[in-house]
Design a protein around this motif. Structure first.
Motif, PDB file in Angstrom:
ATOM      1  N   LYS A   1      62.136  21.408 -12.466  1.00  0.00           N
ATOM      2  CA  LYS A   1      62.575  21.268 -14.000  1.00  0.00           C
ATOM      3  C   LYS A   1      61.698  20.036 -14.699  1.00  0.00           C
ATOM      4  N   LYS A   2      60.734  20.037 -15.517  1.00  0.00           N
ATOM      5  CA  LYS A   2      60.256  19.055 -16.190  1.00  0.00           C
ATOM      6  C   LYS A   2      60.474  18.822 -17.532  1.00  0.00           C
ATOM      7  N   GLN A   3      60.945  17.494 -17.881  1.00  0.00           N
ATOM      8  CA  GLN A   3      60.970  17.304 -19.427  1.00  0.00           C
ATOM      9  C   GLN A   3      59.694  16.891 -19.952  1.00  0.00           C
ATOM     10  N   VAL A   4      59.143  17.880 -20.896  1.00  0.00           N
ATOM     11  CA  VAL A   4      58.027  17.676 -21.556  1.00  0.00           C
ATOM     12  C   VAL A   4      57.869  17.166 -23.048  1.00  0.00           C
ATOM     13  N   SER A   5      57.376  16.428 -23.504  1.00  0.00           N
ATOM     14  CA  SER A   5      57.425  15.912 -25.053  1.00  0.00           C
ATOM     15  C   SER A   5      56.355  16.728 -25.513  1.00  0.00           C
TER      16      SER A   5
ATOM     17  N   GLU B   1      57.236  15.510 -35.792  1.00  0.00           N
ATOM     18  CA  GLU B   1      58.224  14.936 -35.198  1.00  0.00           C
ATOM     19  C   GLU B   1      58.222  15.421 -33.507  1.00  0.00           C
ATOM     20  N   GLU B   2      58.511  14.371 -32.934  1.00  0.00           N
ATOM     21  CA  GLU B   2      58.474  14.500 -31.276  1.00  0.00           C
ATOM     22  C   GLU B   2      59.653  15.107 -30.756  1.00  0.00           C
ATOM     23  N   THR B   3      59.645  16.008 -29.794  1.00  0.00           N
ATOM     24  CA  THR B   3      60.751  16.517 -29.224  1.00  0.00           C
ATOM     25  C   THR B   3      60.550  16.703 -27.520  1.00  0.00           C
ATOM     26  N   THR B   4      61.643  16.736 -27.097  1.00  0.00           N
ATOM     27  CA  THR B   4      61.579  16.852 -25.520  1.00  0.00           C
ATOM     28  C   THR B   4      62.021  18.374 -25.284  1.00  0.00           C
ATOM     29  N   GLU B   5      61.234  18.937 -24.451  1.00  0.00           N
ATOM     30  CA  GLU B   5      61.734  20.489 -24.094  1.00  0.00           C
ATOM     31  C   GLU B   5      61.681  20.438 -22.638  1.00  0.00           C
ATOM     32  N   GLU B   6      62.405  21.369 -21.978  1.00  0.00           N
ATOM     33  CA  GLU B   6      62.321  21.733 -20.299  1.00  0.00           C
ATOM     34  C   GLU B   6      61.255  22.754 -20.124  1.00  0.00           C
ATOM     35  N   GLN B   7      60.667  22.346 -19.147  1.00  0.00           N
ATOM     36  CA  GLN B   7      59.488  23.290 -18.508  1.00  0.00           C
ATOM     37  C   GLN B   7      59.959  23.633 -17.090  1.00  0.00           C
ATOM     38  N   VAL B   8      59.772  24.891 -16.848  1.00  0.00           N
ATOM     39  CA  VAL B   8      60.085  25.228 -15.369  1.00  0.00           C
ATOM     40  C   VAL B   8      58.778  25.742 -14.532  1.00  0.00           C
ATOM     41  N   ILE B   9      58.520  24.843 -13.733  1.00  0.00           N
ATOM     42  CA  ILE B   9      57.407  24.994 -12.865  1.00  0.00           C
ATOM     43  C   ILE B   9      57.881  25.960 -11.770  1.00  0.00           C
TER      44      ILE B   9
ATOM     45  N   ASP C   1      62.335  14.431 -13.110  1.00  0.00           N
ATOM     46  CA  ASP C   1      62.366  15.853 -12.619  1.00  0.00           C
ATOM     47  C   ASP C   1      63.642  16.489 -12.076  1.00  0.00           C
ATOM     48  N   ILE C   2      64.060  17.634 -12.179  1.00  0.00           N
ATOM     49  CA  ILE C   2      65.071  18.119 -11.630  1.00  0.00           C
ATOM     50  C   ILE C   2      64.506  19.221 -10.455  1.00  0.00           C
ATOM     51  N   LEU C   3      64.966  18.991  -9.199  1.00  0.00           N
ATOM     52  CA  LEU C   3      64.357  19.775  -8.150  1.00  0.00           C
ATOM     53  C   LEU C   3      65.139  20.828  -7.723  1.00  0.00           C
ATOM     54  N   VAL C   4      64.612  22.129  -7.696  1.00  0.00           N
ATOM     55  CA  VAL C   4      65.594  23.365  -7.172  1.00  0.00           C
ATOM     56  C   VAL C   4      65.157  23.635  -5.850  1.00  0.00           C
ATOM     57  N   ILE C   5      66.053  23.454  -4.772  1.00  0.00           N
ATOM     58  CA  ILE C   5      65.696  23.546  -3.232  1.00  0.00           C
ATOM     59  C   ILE C   5      66.708  24.432  -2.651  1.00  0.00           C
ATOM     60  N   VAL C   6      66.247  25.149  -1.776  1.00  0.00           N
ATOM     61  CA  VAL C   6      66.964  26.221  -0.990  1.00  0.00           C
ATOM     62  C   VAL C   6      66.789  25.648   0.600  1.00  0.00           C
ATOM     63  N   GLY C   7      67.878  26.008   1.349  1.00  0.00           N
ATOM     64  CA  GLY C   7      68.040  25.713   2.666  1.00  0.00           C
ATOM     65  C   GLY C   7      69.000  25.845   3.433  1.00  0.00           C
TER      66      GLY C   7
END
Length: 227
Positions: A179-183, A190-198, A211-217
């Motif tokens: 999960k990335k924060q993209v400006s 107007e500049e905004t920040t949105e969450e983008q999921v890779i 970044d927020i990392l989503v991890i399994v294991g």
């Protein structure tokens, strides 16, 4: 959308009913105390004062047709156990019951509860995990011994590629999304920040500090991730 019955409207039961409602499900809230029914009436699909050990009363409200029933009676274990047994006799495929002690948990399991929960124990475990691993934002147990976590990017991962980090080889876990924060700049300037999921991270994807990392294991391997 699923339909759930919540039996017992103490603090835990009411919060569970609210959470399920917020997620778009139909909730039938049941308790023998009229004042609690009145308090929650406008927050759920249906709130009814009745005895959850009375099979005919339960059938009259179509409780036998719910997807799952959760017995959250905390003060009177006998009522909890009787309600659990009655719900199973009605043929409800998933009955989850609350236990305050290990002995209660064993009894509930033996009389048919499909799952037994101990909110106090689970809260203690979550708090312990939060205190020991403050970078963990969310923890979900998938099966016994395997989990999914969302974590803030550890400092040692900052500005490195996934290929350099090599999570699978070094930690024996798998990264499933970032999960990335993209400006972005809108038409009005107007500049905004949105969450983008890779959801298909590549070896050359660079991990940024926010970044927020989503991890399994395996849960034991996830516990070894750096902070």
């Amino acid at each position: 959308m699923k339909r759930y019955a919540i039996i017992g409207l103490g603090r835990f039961g009411r919060r569970l009913a609210a959470s399920l409602t917020e997620h778009g499900h139909d909730v039938v809230a049941l308790d023998q105390r009229q004042e609690l029914i009145e308090e929650i009436r406008d927050e759920v699909a249906l709130a009814v004062r009745l005895d959850a050990t009375d099979p005919q009363a339960l059938k009259a409200q179509d409780i036998d047709k719910v997807d799952a029933a959760v017995v959250t009676i905390g003060e009177h274990f006998e009522a909890n156990a009787l309600a659990t047994a009655t719900l199973k006799e009605l043929g409800i495929r998933q009955v989850i019951s609350r236990a305050a002690t290990q002995i209660q948990a064993k009894i509930l399991s033996r009389i048919g509860a499909d799952q037994v929960i101990s909110p106090e124990d689970e809260s203690a475990v979550r708090l312990g995990r939060q205190l020991s691993k403050p970078n963990i934002m969310e923890f979900v147990e998938l099966t016994e011994g395997h989990s999914l976590v969302q974590i803030k990017t550890p400092k040692v991962f900052h500005n490195k590629t996934l290929g350099q980090i090599d999570l699978r080889k070094k930690y024996k876990v798998n990264l499933v999304a970032i999960k990335k924060q993209v400006s972005t700049v809108r038409a009005q300037g107007e500049e905004t920040t949105e969450e983008q999921v890779i959801d298909v991270p590549m070896a050359d994807t660079v991990i940024r500090p926010d970044d927020i990392l989503v991890i399994v294991g395996a849960t034991e391997n996830l516990a070894r991730l750096p902070e």
